[in-house]
Scaffold this motif. Structure first.
Motif, short mmCIF file in Angstrom:
data_model
loop_
_atom_site.label_atom_id
_atom_site.label_comp_id
_atom_site.label_asym_id
_atom_site.label_seq_id
_atom_site.Cartn_x
_atom_site.Cartn_y
_atom_site.Cartn_z
N LEU A 98 0.82 -1.21 0.00
CA LEU A 98 0.00 0.00 0.00
C LEU A 98 0.86 1.25 0.00
CD1 LEU A 98 -2.91 -0.76 2.49
CD2 LEU A 98 -3.09 -0.30 0.06
N PHE A 99 1.90 1.25 0.79
CA PHE A 99 2.78 2.42 0.85
C PHE A 99 3.50 2.62 -0.48
CE2 PHE A 99 6.26 5.12 2.17
CZ PHE A 99 5.64 5.97 3.07
N GLY A 100 3.96 1.53 -1.08
CA GLY A 100 4.61 1.63 -2.38
C GLY A 100 3.67 2.12 -3.47
N LEU A 101 2.43 1.64 -3.45
CA LEU A 101 1.43 2.10 -4.41
C LEU A 101 1.12 3.58 -4.20
CD1 LEU A 101 -0.43 1.11 -6.69
CD2 LEU A 101 -2.15 0.65 -4.93
N GLY A 102 1.04 4.01 -2.94
CA GLY A 102 0.82 5.43 -2.65
C GLY A 102 1.99 6.29 -3.08
N ARG A 157 1.27 10.71 -10.66
CA ARG A 157 -0.02 11.29 -11.02
C ARG A 157 0.10 12.77 -11.29
NH1 ARG A 157 -3.10 7.48 -12.98
NH2 ARG A 157 -3.00 5.66 -11.66
N ARG A 158 -0.73 13.27 -12.19
CA ARG A 158 -0.74 14.70 -12.51
C ARG A 158 -1.99 15.39 -11.99
NH1 ARG A 158 1.59 14.37 -18.63
NH2 ARG A 158 3.61 13.57 -18.00
N LEU A 200 -6.01 12.89 -7.32
CA LEU A 200 -5.41 11.56 -7.26
C LEU A 200 -4.14 11.56 -6.41
CD1 LEU A 200 -5.94 10.33 -10.92
CD2 LEU A 200 -7.22 9.73 -8.88
N VAL A 201 -3.43 12.67 -6.39
CA VAL A 201 -2.25 12.77 -5.52
C VAL A 201 -2.69 12.73 -4.06
CG1 VAL A 201 -0.37 14.30 -4.80
CG2 VAL A 201 -0.81 13.95 -7.22
N GLU A 248 -3.35 9.49 1.02
CA GLU A 248 -4.22 8.76 1.95
C GLU A 248 -3.88 7.28 1.98
OE1 GLU A 248 -6.63 9.75 4.10
OE2 GLU A 248 -5.90 11.76 3.65
N LEU A 249 -3.52 6.70 0.85
CA LEU A 249 -3.08 5.30 0.84
C LEU A 249 -1.83 5.11 1.70
CD1 LEU A 249 -3.41 3.88 -2.79
CD2 LEU A 249 -4.36 2.95 -0.70
N MET A 250 -0.92 6.06 1.60
CA MET A 250 0.31 5.97 2.40
C MET A 250 -0.01 6.08 3.89
SD MET A 250 2.72 8.25 -0.09
CE MET A 250 4.20 8.14 0.87
#
Length: 136
Positions: free
Chosen positions: A13-17, A24-25, A29-30, A35-37
């Motif tokens: 999850l942290f890597g995906l965040g 992301r632009r 989404l950023v 929030e994922l992180m």
């Protein structure tokens, strides 16, 4: 309970965040990637609290609650910035955000860069000005 599964899930999850923040632009989404992180950190805190017996009981869960409060405040401020950006630019693309302020246009009676005199210089108020523009 095996603590390896939640730790690996949190790392993913942290890597995906992190990937989302860097690639992301779109500003929304950023914020979602951030929030994922933060959710990955919460998962690590709760997992560490259940697997490691510390002096303070439930300290990982308390820290996770603080991270949730911090995330709510971050989303509030972040969405306010994104809405203002959309009002000004009609786009939420992060690449289009200027990092420096645009130059301020000179007043109508100001000196030109070519050294021409303005109406204030002809009246005797040019070089002896005590304002911040006249100081060097």
């Amino acid at each position: 309970m095996r603590p390896v599964i939640p730790y690996v899930t949190a790392a993913l999850l942290f890597g995906l965040g992190g990937y989302g923040v860097l690639r992301r632009r779109n500003a929304v989404l950023v914020l979602m990637a951030v929030e994922l992180m933060l959710n990955a950190v919460n998962l690590i805190l709760v997992t560490a609290d259940t697997t490691v017996r510390a002096q303070l009981p439930h300290s990982g869960q308390v820290f996770a609650l603080f991270v949730i409060v911090l995330a709510a405040a971050e989303i509030g401020v972040g969405l306010a910035i994104v809405l203002q950006l959309y009002r000004l630019r009609a786009s939420v693309a992060v690449d289009d955000v200027p990092l420096t302020e645009p130059p301020v246009p000179a007043p109508v009676g100001a000196r030109s860069a070519a050294g021409g005199e303005s109406a204030g210089d002809a009246a005797g108020g040019g070089a002896a000005s005590t304002g911040p523009e006249g100081e060097k």
